[in-house]
Design a protein around this motif. Structure first.
Motif, short mmCIF file in Angstrom:
data_model
loop_
_atom_site.label_atom_id
_atom_site.label_comp_id
_atom_site.label_asym_id
_atom_site.label_seq_id
_atom_site.Cartn_x
_atom_site.Cartn_y
_atom_site.Cartn_z
N LEU A 7 0.81 -1.14 -0.16
CA LEU A 7 -0.09 0.02 0.15
C LEU A 7 0.72 1.36 0.07
N TRP A 8 1.84 1.21 -0.79
CA TRP A 8 2.83 2.33 -0.97
C TRP A 8 2.21 3.52 -1.16
N ASP A 9 1.25 3.52 -2.18
CA ASP A 9 0.54 4.76 -2.80
C ASP A 9 -0.95 5.14 -1.97
N GLN A 10 -1.32 4.27 -0.66
CA GLN A 10 -2.35 4.59 -0.17
C GLN A 10 -2.33 5.25 1.23
N ASN A 11 -1.38 6.27 1.19
CA ASN A 11 -1.13 6.88 2.39
C ASN A 11 -2.40 7.51 3.08
N GLU A 12 -3.18 8.10 2.15
CA GLU A 12 -4.33 8.94 2.78
C GLU A 12 -5.40 8.04 3.33
N ASN A 13 -5.41 6.79 2.50
CA ASN A 13 -6.57 5.96 2.94
C ASN A 13 -5.93 5.37 4.46
N LEU A 115 1.87 9.99 10.90
CA LEU A 115 1.45 11.06 9.72
C LEU A 115 2.37 12.29 9.64
N SER A 116 3.01 12.88 10.63
CA SER A 116 3.71 13.82 10.52
C SER A 116 5.13 13.50 9.83
N ASP A 117 5.66 12.28 10.19
CA ASP A 117 6.67 11.85 9.50
C ASP A 117 6.77 11.58 8.01
N GLY A 118 5.36 11.02 7.78
CA GLY A 118 5.08 10.77 6.30
C GLY A 118 4.94 11.99 5.62
N ALA A 119 4.30 13.07 6.19
CA ALA A 119 4.00 14.28 5.44
C ALA A 119 5.31 14.99 5.21
N THR A 120 6.54 14.81 6.22
CA THR A 120 7.66 15.23 6.07
C THR A 120 8.31 14.78 4.75
N GLN A 122 7.03 13.44 2.34
CA GLN A 122 6.41 13.71 0.94
C GLN A 122 6.71 15.19 0.44
N GLN A 123 7.16 15.88 1.65
CA GLN A 123 7.41 17.35 1.41
C GLN A 123 8.70 17.30 0.79
N ASN A 124 9.62 16.47 1.42
CA ASN A 124 10.95 16.50 0.53
C ASN A 124 10.92 16.05 -0.78
N LEU A 125 10.06 14.93 -1.04
CA LEU A 125 10.19 14.52 -2.18
C LEU A 125 9.47 15.45 -3.27
N THR A 126 8.45 16.27 -2.77
CA THR A 126 7.86 16.96 -3.67
C THR A 126 9.07 18.34 -4.02
N THR A 127 9.63 18.69 -3.03
CA THR A 127 10.61 19.66 -3.04
C THR A 127 11.66 19.41 -4.22
N GLN A 128 12.31 18.16 -4.11
CA GLN A 128 13.16 17.50 -5.12
C GLN A 128 12.51 17.69 -6.52
N LEU A 129 11.27 17.11 -6.59
CA LEU A 129 10.62 17.24 -8.08
C LEU A 129 10.52 18.35 -8.71
N SER A 130 10.37 19.63 -7.64
CA SER A 130 10.03 20.86 -8.04
C SER A 130 11.76 21.47 -8.74
N PRO A 208 7.80 3.29 3.42
CA PRO A 208 7.60 1.90 3.84
C PRO A 208 7.73 1.85 5.32
N ALA A 209 8.83 2.57 5.81
CA ALA A 209 8.94 2.64 7.42
C ALA A 209 7.81 3.09 8.15
N VAL A 210 7.41 4.36 7.38
CA VAL A 210 6.34 4.95 8.31
C VAL A 210 5.08 4.19 8.28
N LEU A 211 4.76 3.74 6.93
CA LEU A 211 3.68 2.84 6.65
C LEU A 211 3.63 1.64 7.67
N SER A 212 4.84 0.92 7.82
CA SER A 212 4.98 -0.17 8.78
C SER A 212 4.66 0.31 9.97
#
Length: 593
Positions: A7-13, A115-120, A122-130, A208-212
């Protein structure tokens, strides 16, 4: 299976799912709180129910009946059941609800952190993509500019009208643009590599660590849910054996009820010792004097009335105190009770006094020991402080012993009274209340009426008090008539003076009501109306009665008038014919036709 991989892409669910799970746990905790409130209320109502139905003090005398004892045991078991419901309530509150509340709080904190770690991440990945996107746009722009510069240089180099200097300038511009394009390309390549590395690390390691961690959190909640449900059941199961024993106690209490035993106890409690009235004899009017028949009818009706009243002594004379309190007494020696009830009351009083004496003796001995200790060591206390208590205890003990001796005397006298029925002299006098009768050989009766001094029927209740007073007086040698004669008209032995009804000494009641009238009657020998045989030996201890031995045959002079006594005659060689009264239940009669 791992949420980080599957469920790597189901963070919100997953965030929504874990929140709902914790809400379900809180809902279970609220359910337990409501159940605890119900258990507490149920236990409280059970205890109030038991308290409301506890036997009152005035009903304690009924505890001897098996049905009443079973009900008391039932109340005790129901009280124990209430206690077990309280145990369930307290255990659920302290063990289960507290654990569920703590787990819910911990899970919410851990979920928030995950959820806070997961958001961090995701923010890092978004910044790198930008950054990659910007580098790519810069590279595209630099590449287009370099191509334009190359085209311009080529056109200038082919144009013969341009000078060498101008061609050189286009060449320099081309070289600069190409360099810028190469730099942008290198930056784009660098950002692309960094982005790929971060993206790979994000989806393969960090996310995966956060989801685990979220998976572990949810599994912990599920596992806790299971443990708490099982724990609640264990709390209920822990009291189940005690509840089962309470149920067994209730069943045992029900099975202990014995209707025969209760019936026997009712008989033992209320048995008066009197015999029921005998059949009313047929009176042939052609052979009897009309005055005698009228007087006999009056005596029989009065006898039946008084016998019933004497047996049920509280029906009309006083208000009944409780359903079972038929026999009450206002006398110290209980002489106004039927014989059986009197003996039971005296025995209970003696047992109570004996117990009080034992307790007071222990208290006195304790005070004496304390006094000895104080005398041996004055620092512990003053012996004189105990002296007053010791004297008071001695006085109380002496009074209890005097009371015990007194009631033992009452019991001894009550045990010597024949239990067949009341005194024949007193009973016959009561049956003829207001009428003085002397019997003659022809069976007639001369009525002598007191002038204006007839007593009401209530004065003639057939209680045992009169006969027992007579017996006590006879045993003490004080049964003396006022005129000095010990004989009575009922005995048929000669002339005597008859006292008022229920009198053992001849003038006690007369003095009480201001009467001093005596009647002398010459008694003639009566003709026998049948014969009888003594079934049991009888010792005469009442005025007007005679003793007899088992198997002895006697003549019946007068049949039972409903008072439980029959007048008989025997031939006595020493002083002629011996007449008197014997209990009807002690003889077997055969009447002449």
């Amino acid at each position: 299976m791992s949420w980080g991989i599957e469920l790597w892409d189901q963070n919100e669910n997953l965030a929504i799912h874990t929140n709902r799970g914790i809400d379900a746990l809180d809902k279970f905790a609220n359910f337990l709180r409501d159940r605890v409130a119900i258990e507490t209320e149920y236990a409280g109502k059970l205890r109030r129910l038991v308290k409301n139905y506890q036997p009152k003090k005035k009903e304690e005398e009924d505890n001897e009946f098996t049905s009443v004892q079973a009900f008391r045991n039932l109340l005790k078991e129901v009280g124990d059941l209430a206690g077990q419901r309280e145990v369930v309530s307290e255990s659920l509150q302290l063990q289960i609800i507290a654990g569920v509340t703590l787990l819910s709080k911990t899970l919410r904190e851990d979920r928030k952190k995950c959820l806070s770690d997961g958001a961090t991440l995701q923010q890092n990945l978004t910044t790198q993509l930008s950054s990659l996107d910007r580098a790519k746009r810069n590279y595209e722009k630099a590449y287009r500019d370099s191509e334009k510069a190359v085209d311009s240089y080529k056109r200038a180099d082919m144009d013969l009208n341009l000078s060498r200097a101008e061609v050189e300038r286009y060449k320099n511009v081309m070289t600069a643009k190409i360099q810028q394009s190469d730099d942008a390309k290198n930056e784009y390549a660098n950002q692309l590599q960094k982005t790929n590395n971060l993206q790979q690390q994000h989806f393969s390691i960090l996310l995966p660590a956060v989801l685990s961690r979220l998976q572990e959190l949810d599994e912990k909640r599920t596992r806790g849910f299971r443990e708490f449900i099982v724990g609640a059941a264990d709390v209920e199961s822990s009291v189940a054996p005690i509840i089962a024993r309470c149920m067994e106690g209730i069943v045992k209490a029900g099975e202990s009820i014995n209707e025969k035993e209760d019936t026997f106890k009712v008989i033992e409690r209320y048995q008066s010792g009197f015999t029921p009235p005998r059949d009313i004899p047929f009176e042939d009017l052609s052979k009897c004097d009309p005055d005698s028949v009228q007087d006999s009818h009056y005596s029989n009706s009065t006898s039946n009335h008084l016998t019933i009243r004497g047996t049920m002594s509280a029906n009309k004379l006083k208000k009944r105190v409780g359903i079972f309190n038929i026999f009450g007494s206002n006398k110290e020696d209980f002489s106004d009770l039927p014989p059986n009830q009197r003996r039971k009351k005296l025995q209970a009083k003696i047992a109570e006094l004996t117990q009080n004496i034992a307790q007071e003796t222990k208290a006195r001995d304790g005070l004496m020991k304390m006094k000895i200790v104080y005398e041996a060591n004055s620092s512990l206390g003053n012996p004189m402080t105990v002296e007053g208590q010791l004297n008071e205890s001695e006085h109380k003990l002496e009074k209890l012993k005097v009371d015990l001796k007194k009631y033992q005397g009452f019991l001894e006298k009550a045990s010597q009274v024949p239990t067949a029925t009341s005194s024949p002299q007193a009973t016959r006098n009561q049956l003829q209340n207001g009428h003085r009768t002397s019997r003659h050989s022809n069976g007639s009766a001369d009525d002598h009426h007191d002038d204006g001094d007839d007593q009401p029927d209530d004065a003639g209740s057939l209680s045992r008090s009169d006969s027992e007073d007579n017996v006590a007086q006879i045993q003490n040698g004080h049964n003396n008539n006022n005129n000095g004669s010990s004989a009575s008209p009922e005995s048929g032995l000669g002339t005597s003076h008859t006292s008022l009804p229920g009198s053992g000494q001849g003038s006690a009641n007369e003095n009480a009501i201001g009467e001093d009238t005596y009647y002398e009657t010459e008694v003639e020998t009566l003709n026998p109306v049948g014969k009888c045989r003594a079934l049991y030996p009888f010792e005469a201890s009442s005025e007007g009665s005679i003793p007899m031995s088992e198997g002895e045959e006697l003549q019946v002079i007068e049949i039972d008038q409903g008072d439980g006594w029959t007048r008989v005659r025997r031939e006595n060689n020493s002083n002629g014919w011996d007449e008197g009264f014997v209990p009807t239940s002690y003889i077997e009669c055969t009447l002449y036709a």
